[in-house]
Design a protein around this motif. Structure first.
Motif, PDB file in Angstrom:
ATOM      1  N   GLY A 281      49.465  47.084  45.400  1.00 53.53           N
ATOM      2  CA  GLY A 281      49.427  46.577  46.767  1.00 53.53           C
ATOM      3  C   GLY A 281      49.337  45.062  46.789  1.00 53.53           C
ATOM      4  N   VAL A 282      49.869  44.474  47.841  1.00 53.21           N
ATOM      5  CA  VAL A 282      49.686  43.046  48.059  1.00 53.21           C
ATOM      6  C   VAL A 282      48.938  42.906  49.369  1.00 53.21           C
ATOM      7  N   VAL A 283      47.731  42.359  49.289  1.00 55.97           N
ATOM      8  CA  VAL A 283      46.932  42.162  50.489  1.00 55.97           C
ATOM      9  C   VAL A 283      47.048  40.702  50.884  1.00 55.97           C
ATOM     10  N   ALA A 284      47.487  40.457  52.105  1.00 55.68           N
ATOM     11  CA  ALA A 284      47.616  39.069  52.536  1.00 55.68           C
ATOM     12  C   ALA A 284      47.666  39.018  54.048  1.00 55.68           C
ATOM     13  N   LEU A 285      47.049  37.999  54.605  1.00 58.11           N
ATOM     14  CA  LEU A 285      47.213  37.737  56.026  1.00 58.11           C
ATOM     15  C   LEU A 285      48.624  37.194  56.222  1.00 58.11           C
ATOM     16  N   GLU A 286      49.034  37.101  57.470  1.00 57.29           N
ATOM     17  CA  GLU A 286      50.370  36.572  57.758  1.00 57.29           C
ATOM     18  C   GLU A 286      50.545  35.169  57.165  1.00 57.29           C
ATOM     19  N   GLY A 287      51.712  34.970  56.499  1.00 58.36           N
ATOM     20  CA  GLY A 287      52.067  33.621  56.082  1.00 58.36           C
ATOM     21  C   GLY A 287      51.257  33.081  54.918  1.00 58.36           C
ATOM     22  N   GLN A 288      50.804  33.932  53.995  1.00 57.19           N
ATOM     23  CA  GLN A 288      50.069  33.446  52.832  1.00 57.19           C
ATOM     24  C   GLN A 288      51.005  33.241  51.643  1.00 57.19           C
ATOM     25  N   GLY A 289      52.291  33.399  51.869  1.00 56.59           N
ATOM     26  CA  GLY A 289      53.246  33.208  50.782  1.00 56.59           C
ATOM     27  C   GLY A 289      53.908  34.498  50.342  1.00 56.59           C
ATOM     28  N   GLN A 290      53.496  35.627  50.928  1.00 50.96           N
ATOM     29  CA  GLN A 290      54.074  36.892  50.481  1.00 50.96           C
ATOM     30  C   GLN A 290      55.566  36.992  50.805  1.00 50.96           C
ATOM     31  N   ASP A 291      55.994  36.394  51.923  1.00 51.77           N
ATOM     32  CA  ASP A 291      57.426  36.426  52.256  1.00 51.77           C
ATOM     33  C   ASP A 291      58.224  35.766  51.143  1.00 51.77           C
ATOM     34  N   ARG A 460      46.147  49.852  42.890  1.00 50.07           N
ATOM     35  CA  ARG A 460      45.282  48.682  42.956  1.00 50.07           C
ATOM     36  C   ARG A 460      46.009  47.650  43.803  1.00 50.07           C
ATOM     37  N   ALA A 461      45.345  46.556  44.069  1.00 48.44           N
ATOM     38  CA  ALA A 461      45.979  45.575  44.934  1.00 48.44           C
ATOM     39  C   ALA A 461      45.591  44.175  44.502  1.00 48.44           C
ATOM     40  N   VAL A 462      46.524  43.235  44.643  1.00 46.80           N
ATOM     41  CA  VAL A 462      46.158  41.838  44.455  1.00 46.80           C
ATOM     42  C   VAL A 462      46.056  41.193  45.831  1.00 46.80           C
ATOM     43  N   VAL A 463      45.148  40.267  45.959  1.00 46.66           N
ATOM     44  CA  VAL A 463      44.962  39.597  47.236  1.00 46.66           C
ATOM     45  C   VAL A 463      45.558  38.193  47.138  1.00 46.66           C
ATOM     46  N   ILE A 464      46.480  37.888  48.026  1.00 49.05           N
ATOM     47  CA  ILE A 464      47.053  36.546  48.041  1.00 49.05           C
ATOM     48  C   ILE A 464      46.477  35.808  49.237  1.00 49.05           C
ATOM     49  N   PHE A 465      45.893  34.682  48.962  1.00 49.08           N
ATOM     50  CA  PHE A 465      45.324  33.883  50.033  1.00 49.08           C
ATOM     51  C   PHE A 465      45.745  32.440  49.808  1.00 49.08           C
ATOM     52  N   ASN A 466      46.304  31.842  50.846  1.00 48.52           N
ATOM     53  CA  ASN A 466      46.701  30.443  50.747  1.00 48.52           C
ATOM     54  C   ASN A 466      47.644  30.200  49.563  1.00 48.52           C
ATOM     55  N   GLY A 467      48.525  31.159  49.330  1.00 47.58           N
ATOM     56  CA  GLY A 467      49.550  30.968  48.307  1.00 47.58           C
ATOM     57  C   GLY A 467      49.107  31.243  46.883  1.00 47.58           C
ATOM     58  N   ARG A 468      47.893  31.762  46.704  1.00 54.16           N
ATOM     59  CA  ARG A 468      47.396  32.051  45.358  1.00 54.16           C
ATOM     60  C   ARG A 468      46.801  33.443  45.309  1.00 54.16           C
ATOM     61  N   GLU A 472      41.481  40.814  42.810  1.00 53.99           N
ATOM     62  CA  GLU A 472      42.159  42.061  42.561  1.00 53.99           C
ATOM     63  C   GLU A 472      41.243  43.176  43.030  1.00 53.99           C
ATOM     64  N   ILE A 473      41.826  44.205  43.655  1.00 52.11           N
ATOM     65  CA  ILE A 473      41.004  45.221  44.307  1.00 52.11           C
ATOM     66  C   ILE A 473      41.288  46.579  43.706  1.00 52.11           C
ATOM     67  N   ASP A 474      40.195  47.313  43.437  1.00 54.51           N
ATOM     68  CA  ASP A 474      40.333  48.697  43.007  1.00 54.51           C
ATOM     69  C   ASP A 474      40.316  49.560  44.267  1.00 54.51           C
ATOM     70  N   THR A 475      41.415  50.242  44.546  1.00 50.05           N
ATOM     71  CA  THR A 475      41.492  50.954  45.822  1.00 50.05           C
ATOM     72  C   THR A 475      40.589  52.174  45.866  1.00 50.05           C
ATOM     73  N   GLN A 476      40.023  52.568  44.702  1.00 49.79           N
ATOM     74  CA  GLN A 476      39.122  53.717  44.717  1.00 49.79           C
ATOM     75  C   GLN A 476      37.749  53.345  45.262  1.00 49.79           C
ATOM     76  N   THR A 477      37.367  52.115  45.052  1.00 48.22           N
ATOM     77  CA  THR A 477      36.016  51.742  45.462  1.00 48.22           C
ATOM     78  C   THR A 477      36.000  50.861  46.711  1.00 48.22           C
TER      79      THR A 477
END
Lengths: 500, 324, 325
Positions: A281-291, A460-468, A472-477
């Motif tokens: 997963g990629v967790v990011a608010l709008e416009g954090q660079g995921q586009d 699992r998921a990585v969190v992108i914030f402010n372009g970085r 990293e998140i374990d989706t089980q917990t």
């Protein structure tokens, strides 16, 4: 808000019907909104929500039924009349003119400037200038401007169609707060959303549509979600909301290794590994660079710095065709971006098979039919509406964009918000499919604007914030709160420190 | 803001190019002066009107392939009228031609709105229709131009208190052009209607949802195109002295000038100033080629190539803009 | 037109049927026109007339193929008529100098050059095809006029086999069918059963979606405009066989009718919809219509008015029938 309901309803739509050709979109839809009330309008895709909203706002004309505003029967024949009657909508796609600046757009709808700017500020947008061109503003800002414009015209009934879709979480909070305040001040709101947590937060009642009928009108109270979903689906739910844990081998060479990727002004420095057999997963608010991240991986743009390896070998794409040749396939969130709307399901699914000049010759029709049929069956695409893809429901359309890659054989799937505006049932099917593909060895990168989806679909998921990548998140917990904190850039470490 | 600068930058660039071409002309032909400017301006007049009309429909998101045919109708109609009425009927002729132009354009627009057929197809069909109408009015070149009206676009202006040395360089035809365009465009672009035209061209769905009457706006835009086309036809008859029922090469020329003038095909962007300057650039170019006594056929190739290159370059610039 | 007002199920069914079979109403219209012709001038519809009508419809239908294929991608080829003229003129003037074979080769090279120019402009510079092809047509005309100066002394001739193809007939079948039949069959097959044909529809309905599926749109455009020029070139050779005199504006008159034939035939000018079957019938309709108007001794002006009105009416009816709901 019980007193509000006792009053005469400000909007009372009864027995609304509307057909498009042979298809009846609305058969007997009713909607009643009291003064100062926030009513959620809910229903699976194709239930008729959008049609009802378009009729109430004068974009479409109803075939039958009555609309009473303040007890008086009114014809809302065009958007102008609807506005005059006090019904003001905010649509999913911003209704602002891209080639005009903000000031001209306000003039177009006779929106007063001062209240508008005040609303914009209240909704959390800073630094907006009246001579900003609409076309140069990001989507999230446009949706907020649309809302501010609607509020500035002091509507009696505000209609919000998936207002929070594609909004970053911080703006969502702002919007919800403002909407609640408006209702307190006596304005009524019709709130269309797929997001239960938002509905639970702000709505008083929910009106549920299914197959063009109003099938339920419920007060929002704890535990009502299951009942609403049952009404929407016409069946009971009873499934878990979290992805099944499974073992993913993360040793060995990753399928995709992103190294210090930098692109444009938003994507600063992103690194992560994506392995075969996992849904990341990629967790990011709008416009954090995921586009930008997805654009680079899909071959739409080149990175400014850094790069990525595929199975340990550096890769660089100049065109989506390069990405596809390397096994990276991209599914956009906006279905109109990915589909040939006027062509058949078959042509849409078979498209990648023909892309290269060496396949420009005769098509092996039997082979193609087999592949397409397999993809349709695998995705359970409802092809009863024969012919053009645009006649399918949104969920089925999205299945077609994915089905295309199932037909070619999936290696690495890049899903960018694939469930945007899709009903619960189809979402589940898509999660199931994604997991099945990854069980078979596919690597999946899954960005979603709806945080809870990460828990329901990803390993699992990585969190992108402010372009970085910040976490990293374990989706089980993880839980919703943790995701939200992470998306805001508050990492697990911060949390532990805060706790101690 | 940046786009605003870009837009103005384009027009400024065009002005610079025009000045450069004037300088070149002076170098090629040292005695190029007032009379040369007069001839240039008179020759540019029909092109400029056709371009102005085309620019408006392109801004509203359409295109009018029938612009040259409408000019032919107005041209022969005015020639026939002037032949019958002479100098006395001048005012009547002008009013009749303006009404005719508005009517033709409004018919084009109404057909597009009512039939829901794409504008390219409708105006392609109307290209035949208006061409036919022109042939029905005059089956061969004929009629005549009233001397009183011809005088309006010939020679330099005379302004009291200004020395002739200055006024000699201001041809009447240029003044006519500027006045006609300004009278229509300046109030329009500051009105709600002007805003509607840009809004419809930029995003019809969003415009409709914002309460803009789409159909009416389109019809008005096409009617204005008809109006300018009629002025173009009238000015053509006035400068040649005869009504010509076969449409001239104004379609391609006007589209090229519109594109060169910074109006984006597809709508919503641009103005009238850029396209009008572009018309003069293309005319000066042609004049220079003639002055260099280039074979007219070769100069047609050069002209065509320049147009194609300019349009390609424009496409490239638009592409870059979209990517950035 | 009442279909849209009353919306009865029968009319809806008729509408759906017509949408799935757009060629059928066109054939009905064609037959109606022929019937009117026969009613106005009994006995005119005979073997010779049919052969002549088909004969004149063939070059039109071929140039209309250029319009159909380009329109499927949302484009148009307004240089096709001029390309046909260029090919025919180059061929006819080169025959006395270099012989038939090389002359035809030169003609096709000239055609392909224009096609390449169009293709490059549309594919790489993203110029709107309407503008690009209008411009390349202007350039080609200019080049042709300069070329004419160079060959003015050597004269021109049309090879025997081309005149045989262009003018001969075998019963109701003109000899040109030898070229046209395989050509039409090839296009009809290619538009739905080859990858290239499908990509024309794909690029025309949504270029971004096509790109996303791995299609390099420039390849499609480049190949398409070169192909279009080739078809126009062949049509020009066929047409000069029919007319038998080289001229600088030979096939230019086919330009706008070719667009009309494709449009009447149901191909959407915005791309993604239509096909060559309708275009062939469209070309026949326009040819019969031309005869009808000549027969009615209409002044040239009235003919053009009617011609335009019919294009518009047919398209409007077509839009009404197919675009409901």
């Amino acid at each position: 808000m019980t007193e509000a309901q006792a009053d005469m309803p400000i909007l009372d739509a009864v027995g609304i019907s509307k057909s498009f050709g042979a298809v009846a979109a609305l058969k007997d839809a009713s909607l009643r909104v009291g003064r100062g009330e926030i009513v959620a309008l809910m229903g699976a895709n194709g239930a008729g929500k959008s049609t009802l909203v378009k009729i109430l706002t004068g974009v479409l004309r109803r075939d039958g039924g009555e609309i009473r505003i303040n007890g008086q029967a009114r014809s809302v024949r065009n958007p102008r009349r609807a506005r005059a009657a006090g019904l003001v909508p905010v649509y999913q796609e911003p209704s602002l003119i891209p080639d005009l600046d903000v000031r001209a757009n306000l003039r177009l709808g006779d929106t007063p400037v001062e209240p508008f700017m005040a609303r914009v500020k209240e909704l959390g947008i800073e630094g907006l200038r009246l001579d900003d061109m609409i076309g140069a503003l990001p989507l999230a800002t446009l949706r907020i401007l649309d809302l501010a414009r609607a509020l500035a015209s002091e509507p009696d009934v505000l209609m919000l169609d998936e207002m929070t879709a594609a909004l970053p979480a911080d703006l969502v909070e702002r919007v919800l707060k403002v909407v609640r305040a408006e209702a307190k001040a006596g304005r009524s709101v019709i709130y269309i959303s797929h997001r239960f947590n938002e509905i639970a937060q702000i709505c008083d009642r929910a009106t549920v549509l299914r197959d063009g009928h109003t099938v339920g009108d419920l007060r929002i109270e704890p535990g009502v979600e299951d009942r609403i979903v049952e009404l929407m689906l016409g069946q009971s739910l009873g499934e878990g909301l979290r992805v099944e844990p499974r073992a993913v081998a993360r040793d060995g060479t990753p399928r995709v290794r992103v190294r210090g990727l930098r692109a444009g002004t938003k994507l600063g420095d992103v690194s992560f590994d994506l392995h075969r057999g996992e849904v990341l997963g990629v967790v990011a608010l709008e416009g954090q660079g995921q586009d930008e991240l997805f654009d680079v991986l899909a071959g739409f743009r080149k990175p400014d710095a850094g790069g990525f390896d595929l199975d340990g070998t550096p890769a660089r794409f100049g065109h989506p065709a390069d990405a596809i040749a390397a096994g990276l396939t991209y599914v956009p969130g906006d279905r109109s971006e990915g589909l040939l709307m006027a062509r058949s399901v078959r042509e849409n699914i078979a498209l990648p098979l023909l892309a290269r000049p060496r396949n420009w010759g005769a098509i092996r029709m039997k082979d193609e039919a087999t592949r397409v049929k397999a993809a349709i069956e695998k995705l359970q695409i409802d092809t009863r509406a024969q012919g053009e893809v645009r006649k399918l429901s949104g969920g089925n359309q999205q299945k077609v964009t994915i089905g295309r890659w199932v037909a070619t054989g999936v290696d690495t799937l890049l899903l960018f918000d694939p469930t945007r505006g899709i009903d619960v049932r189809t979402k589940r099917q898509i999660y199931g499919l994604v997991r099945e593909l990854s069980d078979q060895g596919a690597a999946v990168l899954f960005y979603t604007s709806e945080l809870d989806e990460v828990l329901q679909a990803c390993d699992r998921a990585v969190v992108i914030f402010n372009g970085r990548v910040v976490d990293e998140i374990d989706t089980q917990t993880a839980d919703h709160q943790l995701l939200l904190r992470a998306a805001y850039g508050l990492t697990e470490k911060d949390r532990l420190e805060a706790a101690s | 803001m940046i786009r605003l600068l870009q837009k103005n930058g384009w027009v400024l660039g065009l002005v610079a190019l025009m000045v450069l071409l004037f300088v070149m002309t002076k170098v090629i032909q040292p005695n190029f002066g007032a009379s040369g400017i007069g001839a240039l301006s008179r020759a540019a007049l029909p092109f400029a009107f056709a371009t102005a009309g085309m620019a408006i429909v392109v801004i509203v998101g359409g295109i009018d392939l029938s612009v040259a045919s409408m000019m032919a109708v107005a041209g022969v109609a005015s020639a026939a009228l002037m032949h019958a009425l002479g100098n006395e009927g001048s005012l009547l002729v002008i009013l009749a031609v303006l009404a005719l132009g508005l009517a033709m354009g409004a018919i084009n627009g109404a057909l597009i709105v009512v039939t829901k057929v794409p504008d390219i197809v409708v105006t392609l069909a109307m290209l035949f229709v208006w061409e036919g109408v022109a042939l029905l009015i005059l089956s061969a070149p004929g009629g005549s131009a009233a001397p009183a009206l011809r005088a309006i676009i010939t020679g330099p202006v005379s302004v009291p208190f200004l020395p002739e040395a200055i006024t000699a360089f201001i041809p009447k035809s240029l003044v006519v052009l500027v006045v006609c365009l300004a009278v229509v465009w300046v109030p329009l672009s500051h009105s709600k209607l002007g805003l509607w035209i840009y809004a419809v061209g930029s995003d019809p769905l969003a415009a409709f949802r914002s309460g803009v009457p789409i159909g009416l706006t389109r019809i008005v835009a096409y009617a204005l195109c008809g109006l300018f086309a009629a002025l173009g036809g009238l000015s053509l008859t006035l400068s040649t002295g005869i009504g010509e029922p076969i449409p001239g090469p104004y379609l391609m020329a006007s589209v090229a000038a519109v594109v060169l003038g910074g109006v984006v095909l597809g709508g919503g962007v641009g103005g009238l100033l850029g396209p009008i300057i572009a018309v003069f650039i293309l005319r000066i170019l042609r004049m220079d080629l003639t002055l260099l006594s280039v074979d007219p056929n070769v100069s047609a190739i050069i002209e065509g190539t320049i147009m194609a290159v300019v349009v390609m370059f424009g496409g490239l610039v638009a592409l870059r803009g979209r990517r950035a | 037109m009442t279909a849209s007002v009353t919306q009865t199920p029968i009319l809806r069914r008729v509408g759906n049927f017509l949408r799935d079979n757009p060629v059928i109403p066109l054939i009905v219209l064609l037959l109606v026109l022929v019937a009117v012709l026969q009613y106005l001038r009994p006995g005119i519809v005979n073997e010779r007339w049919i052969a002549n009508t088909i004969k004149f419809a063939i070059p039109l239908a071929m140039i209309a193929a250029c319009q159909t294929l380009t329109m499927l991608t949302g484009g148009i080829d307004l240089s096709a008529g001029i390309v046909a003229t260029v090919a025919s003129f180059v061929m006819a003037t080169q025959v006395p100098l270099v012989g038939v074979g090389p002359a035809i080769a030169y003609a096709m090279i000239a055609a392909v050059l224009v096609g390449l120019l169009n293709g490059v402009g549309v594919a790489f510079f993203r110029v709107h095809p309407l503008i690009m092809t209008l411009g390349s047509g202007l350039i080609a005309t200019g080049c042709l006029q300069v070329y004419q100066r160079l060959v003015i002394a050597s004269g021109s001739s049309v090879p025997e086999f081309l005149t045989w193809l262009g003018t001969g007939r075998w019963g109701v079948v003109p000899n040109a069918m030898i070229v046209f039949l395989p050509f039409a069959a090839l296009i009809l097959w290619a538009q739905s059963r080859t990858g290239f044909g499908r990509l024309l529809y794909a690029v025309g309905s949504n270029e971004r979606a096509a790109r996303l599926s791995g299609v390099r749109a420039w390849q499609v455009y480049l190949a398409l405009y070169v192909l279009s020029a080739l078809i126009a070139g062949v049509a020009g050779l066929l047409y000069i066989g029919m007319i038998r005199t080289a001229s600088l504006s030979l096939a230019n008159a086919l330009m706008l009718p070719s667009v009309a034939a494709a449009v009447v035939g149901g191909t959407s000018i915005f791309g993604g919809r239509g096909g060559y079957g309708g275009t062939i019938v469209g070309a026949l309709i326009l040819t019969v219509l031309g005869t009808l108007l000549t027969l009615l001794q209409m002044p040239e002006g009235a003919r053009r008015v009617l011609f335009g009105a019919i294009i518009l009416a047919v398209t409007a009816i077509y839009v009404r029938l197919t675009d409901q709901g």
